[in-house]
Scaffold this motif. Sequence first.
Motif, PDB file in Angstrom:
ATOM      1  N   SER A 237       9.461  -0.654   0.518  1.00  0.00           N
ATOM      2  CA  SER A 237      10.362  -1.697   0.058  1.00  0.00           C
ATOM      3  C   SER A 237      10.906  -2.353   1.488  1.00  0.00           C
ATOM      4  O   SER A 237      11.033  -3.725   1.306  1.00  0.00           O
ATOM      5  CB  SER A 237      11.291  -0.955  -0.353  1.00  0.00           C
ATOM      6  OG  SER A 237      11.278  -0.328  -1.672  1.00  0.00           O
ATOM      7  N   ILE A 238      11.129  -1.705   2.517  1.00  0.00           N
ATOM      8  CA  ILE A 238      11.619  -2.276   3.696  1.00  0.00           C
ATOM      9  C   ILE A 238      10.477  -3.094   4.131  1.00  0.00           C
ATOM     10  O   ILE A 238      10.909  -4.510   4.638  1.00  0.00           O
ATOM     11  CB  ILE A 238      11.979  -1.117   4.862  1.00  0.00           C
ATOM     12  CG1 ILE A 238      13.040  -0.580   4.561  1.00  0.00           C
ATOM     13  CG2 ILE A 238      12.150  -1.836   6.161  1.00  0.00           C
ATOM     14  CD1 ILE A 238      13.139   0.844   5.477  1.00  0.00           C
ATOM     15  N   LEU A 239       9.382  -3.123   4.224  1.00  0.00           N
ATOM     16  CA  LEU A 239       8.254  -3.895   4.798  1.00  0.00           C
ATOM     17  C   LEU A 239       8.050  -5.030   4.074  1.00  0.00           C
ATOM     18  O   LEU A 239       7.841  -6.180   4.365  1.00  0.00           O
ATOM     19  CB  LEU A 239       6.946  -3.152   5.050  1.00  0.00           C
ATOM     20  CG  LEU A 239       6.823  -2.002   6.206  1.00  0.00           C
ATOM     21  CD1 LEU A 239       5.618  -1.230   5.743  1.00  0.00           C
ATOM     22  CD2 LEU A 239       7.003  -2.614   7.429  1.00  0.00           C
TER      23      LEU A 239
ATOM     24  N   VAL B  81       0.878  -1.148   0.103  1.00  0.00           N
ATOM     25  CA  VAL B  81       0.021   0.196  -0.111  1.00  0.00           C
ATOM     26  C   VAL B  81       0.853   1.023  -0.081  1.00  0.00           C
ATOM     27  O   VAL B  81       0.622   2.240  -0.690  1.00  0.00           O
ATOM     28  CB  VAL B  81      -0.860   0.133   1.391  1.00  0.00           C
ATOM     29  CG1 VAL B  81      -1.764   1.461   1.497  1.00  0.00           C
ATOM     30  CG2 VAL B  81      -2.179  -1.205   1.187  1.00  0.00           C
ATOM     31  N   LEU B  82       1.961   1.350   0.969  1.00  0.00           N
ATOM     32  CA  LEU B  82       2.850   2.509   0.830  1.00  0.00           C
ATOM     33  C   LEU B  82       3.523   2.707  -0.558  1.00  0.00           C
ATOM     34  O   LEU B  82       3.891   3.890  -0.984  1.00  0.00           O
ATOM     35  CB  LEU B  82       3.842   2.339   1.904  1.00  0.00           C
ATOM     36  CG  LEU B  82       3.306   2.474   3.453  1.00  0.00           C
ATOM     37  CD1 LEU B  82       4.367   1.952   4.328  1.00  0.00           C
ATOM     38  CD2 LEU B  82       3.020   3.846   3.759  1.00  0.00           C
ATOM     39  N   PHE B  83       3.928   1.610  -1.050  1.00  0.00           N
ATOM     40  CA  PHE B  83       4.679   1.570  -2.107  1.00  0.00           C
ATOM     41  C   PHE B  83       3.745   2.134  -3.414  1.00  0.00           C
ATOM     42  O   PHE B  83       4.000   3.046  -4.332  1.00  0.00           O
ATOM     43  CB  PHE B  83       5.053   0.249  -2.471  1.00  0.00           C
ATOM     44  CG  PHE B  83       6.525  -0.127  -3.236  1.00  0.00           C
ATOM     45  CD1 PHE B  83       7.528  -0.256  -2.844  1.00  0.00           C
ATOM     46  CD2 PHE B  83       6.388   0.165  -4.648  1.00  0.00           C
ATOM     47  CE1 PHE B  83       8.801  -0.371  -3.634  1.00  0.00           C
ATOM     48  CE2 PHE B  83       7.453   0.036  -5.483  1.00  0.00           C
ATOM     49  CZ  PHE B  83       8.715  -0.165  -4.785  1.00  0.00           C
TER      50      PHE B  83
ATOM     51  N   SER C 236       9.633   9.335  -2.091  1.00  0.00           N
ATOM     52  CA  SER C 236      10.868   8.500  -2.069  1.00  0.00           C
ATOM     53  C   SER C 236      10.726   7.748  -0.361  1.00  0.00           C
ATOM     54  O   SER C 236      11.031   6.821  -0.166  1.00  0.00           O
ATOM     55  CB  SER C 236      12.086   9.272  -1.663  1.00  0.00           C
ATOM     56  OG  SER C 236      12.351  10.091  -2.922  1.00  0.00           O
ATOM     57  N   LEU C 237       9.978   8.497   0.562  1.00  0.00           N
ATOM     58  CA  LEU C 237       9.725   8.015   1.824  1.00  0.00           C
ATOM     59  C   LEU C 237       8.755   6.787   1.826  1.00  0.00           C
ATOM     60  O   LEU C 237       9.058   5.731   2.414  1.00  0.00           O
ATOM     61  CB  LEU C 237       9.324   9.043   2.942  1.00  0.00           C
ATOM     62  CG  LEU C 237       9.134   8.400   4.215  1.00  0.00           C
ATOM     63  CD1 LEU C 237      10.300   8.010   4.891  1.00  0.00           C
ATOM     64  CD2 LEU C 237       8.530   9.391   5.136  1.00  0.00           C
TER      65      LEU C 237
ATOM     66  N   ILE D 226      18.170  -8.509  -2.332  1.00  0.00           N
ATOM     67  CA  ILE D 226      17.932  -7.564  -0.859  1.00  0.00           C
ATOM     68  C   ILE D 226      17.303  -8.851  -0.116  1.00  0.00           C
ATOM     69  O   ILE D 226      17.766  -9.268   1.063  1.00  0.00           O
ATOM     70  CB  ILE D 226      17.263  -6.550  -0.919  1.00  0.00           C
ATOM     71  CG1 ILE D 226      17.886  -5.377  -1.359  1.00  0.00           C
ATOM     72  CG2 ILE D 226      16.841  -6.264   0.678  1.00  0.00           C
ATOM     73  CD1 ILE D 226      17.136  -4.171  -1.403  1.00  0.00           C
ATOM     74  N   ILE D 227      16.336  -9.516  -0.643  1.00  0.00           N
ATOM     75  CA  ILE D 227      15.573 -10.703   0.196  1.00  0.00           C
ATOM     76  C   ILE D 227      16.598 -11.756   0.396  1.00  0.00           C
ATOM     77  O   ILE D 227      16.653 -12.358   1.399  1.00  0.00           O
ATOM     78  CB  ILE D 227      14.473 -11.215  -0.544  1.00  0.00           C
ATOM     79  CG1 ILE D 227      13.207  -9.823  -0.368  1.00  0.00           C
ATOM     80  CG2 ILE D 227      13.816 -12.321   0.333  1.00  0.00           C
ATOM     81  CD1 ILE D 227      12.292 -10.119  -1.460  1.00  0.00           C
ATOM     82  N   ASP D 228      17.395 -12.070  -0.773  1.00  0.00           N
ATOM     83  CA  ASP D 228      18.427 -13.007  -0.345  1.00  0.00           C
ATOM     84  C   ASP D 228      19.501 -13.027   0.711  1.00  0.00           C
ATOM     85  O   ASP D 228      19.560 -13.670   1.474  1.00  0.00           O
ATOM     86  CB  ASP D 228      19.228 -13.347  -1.683  1.00  0.00           C
ATOM     87  CG  ASP D 228      19.009 -14.551  -2.499  1.00  0.00           C
ATOM     88  OD1 ASP D 228      18.241 -15.457  -2.019  1.00  0.00           O
ATOM     89  OD2 ASP D 228      19.460 -14.585  -3.615  1.00  0.00           O
ATOM     90  N   ARG D 229      19.963 -11.654   0.713  1.00  0.00           N
ATOM     91  CA  ARG D 229      20.737 -11.318   1.887  1.00  0.00           C
ATOM     92  C   ARG D 229      19.874 -11.221   3.177  1.00  0.00           C
ATOM     93  O   ARG D 229      20.563 -11.619   4.358  1.00  0.00           O
ATOM     94  CB  ARG D 229      21.473  -9.721   1.490  1.00  0.00           C
ATOM     95  CG  ARG D 229      22.292  -9.928   0.426  1.00  0.00           C
ATOM     96  CD  ARG D 229      23.187  -8.418   0.113  1.00  0.00           C
ATOM     97  NE  ARG D 229      24.001  -8.646  -0.764  1.00  0.00           N
ATOM     98  CZ  ARG D 229      25.319  -8.827  -0.632  1.00  0.00           C
ATOM     99  NH1 ARG D 229      25.866  -9.180   0.528  1.00  0.00           N
ATOM    100  NH2 ARG D 229      26.019  -9.042  -1.617  1.00  0.00           N
ATOM    101  N   LEU D 230      18.946 -10.780   3.212  1.00  0.00           N
ATOM    102  CA  LEU D 230      17.972 -10.598   4.452  1.00  0.00           C
ATOM    103  C   LEU D 230      17.778 -12.042   4.944  1.00  0.00           C
ATOM    104  O   LEU D 230      17.605 -12.140   6.230  1.00  0.00           O
ATOM    105  CB  LEU D 230      16.673  -9.643   4.147  1.00  0.00           C
ATOM    106  CG  LEU D 230      16.878  -8.260   4.363  1.00  0.00           C
ATOM    107  CD1 LEU D 230      15.585  -7.677   3.961  1.00  0.00           C
ATOM    108  CD2 LEU D 230      17.178  -7.752   5.840  1.00  0.00           C
ATOM    109  N   MET D 231      17.595 -13.102   4.319  1.00  0.00           N
ATOM    110  CA  MET D 231      17.189 -14.151   4.738  1.00  0.00           C
ATOM    111  C   MET D 231      18.325 -14.960   5.602  1.00  0.00           C
ATOM    112  O   MET D 231      18.095 -15.539   6.641  1.00  0.00           O
ATOM    113  CB  MET D 231      16.915 -15.109   3.599  1.00  0.00           C
ATOM    114  CG  MET D 231      15.390 -14.940   3.228  1.00  0.00           C
ATOM    115  SD  MET D 231      14.775 -16.334   1.932  1.00  0.00           S
ATOM    116  CE  MET D 231      15.811 -15.843   0.742  1.00  0.00           C
TER     117      MET D 231
END
Length: 211
Positions: A120-122, A27-29, A113-114, A191-196
């Motif tokens: 993206s973070i969520l 929703v934010l995106f 941008s915010l 990003i998700i690969d690294r976050l996992m």
Amino acid sequence: MSNKVLRYVRKCLAVLPAVPICALGVVLFVKANWGSDPLTMFELGLSNTFNITLGVASLIFEGSMFVLFFFLNRKLVNFGTFAFCFGIGPCIDFFTPIVDRLFNFQPSIAVNSLYILLGSILICVALAYYIPMDLGYQTSDIFALSVGEWFHLSYGVSLTIVYLILFIAGFILSGPWGIGTIISIVAFGPIIDRLMKVTSGFSYKLAGITA
């Protein structure tokens, strides 16, 4: 109730928070109006074509994919698939008016941008959190993991490929796209690969999984 059933219920409960968190990110995106991830872009195309809300479009498409993959690649379908396919659409429609009321700022480069950053973070955190639990996957992740299985690719590379395909399909349906779409295609998978690697321990602990 047996220990096996209790462990399964614990995993199901652990997966659930990922659905509303991911929906809020979407929703934010979308609110930035700078494009969205390709799956959402495709669903926005369906929404505009059939004059329905994004949540309903998501429910119809992802619900259909749930049924399809239940027969085509059932090992990737489980409670997490059900939760995402039938839960994220209603959550998107639930959060949309709330976000519109709370984030009622004049559009600007900084504000948009915010929205992109928070969204993206969520989204990335929600996906990196639930995927290691191995309790079924949402539509784009089923596509990505299937591609990875077929061609021996990492999740990040497979998701990028799937996003490119969904982007083309969304473009055909006149789904809105922009810089946010490009960011998600290029960056979300890696990003998700690294976050996992960071979140998997936390995910295992909450779900009661022994690594």
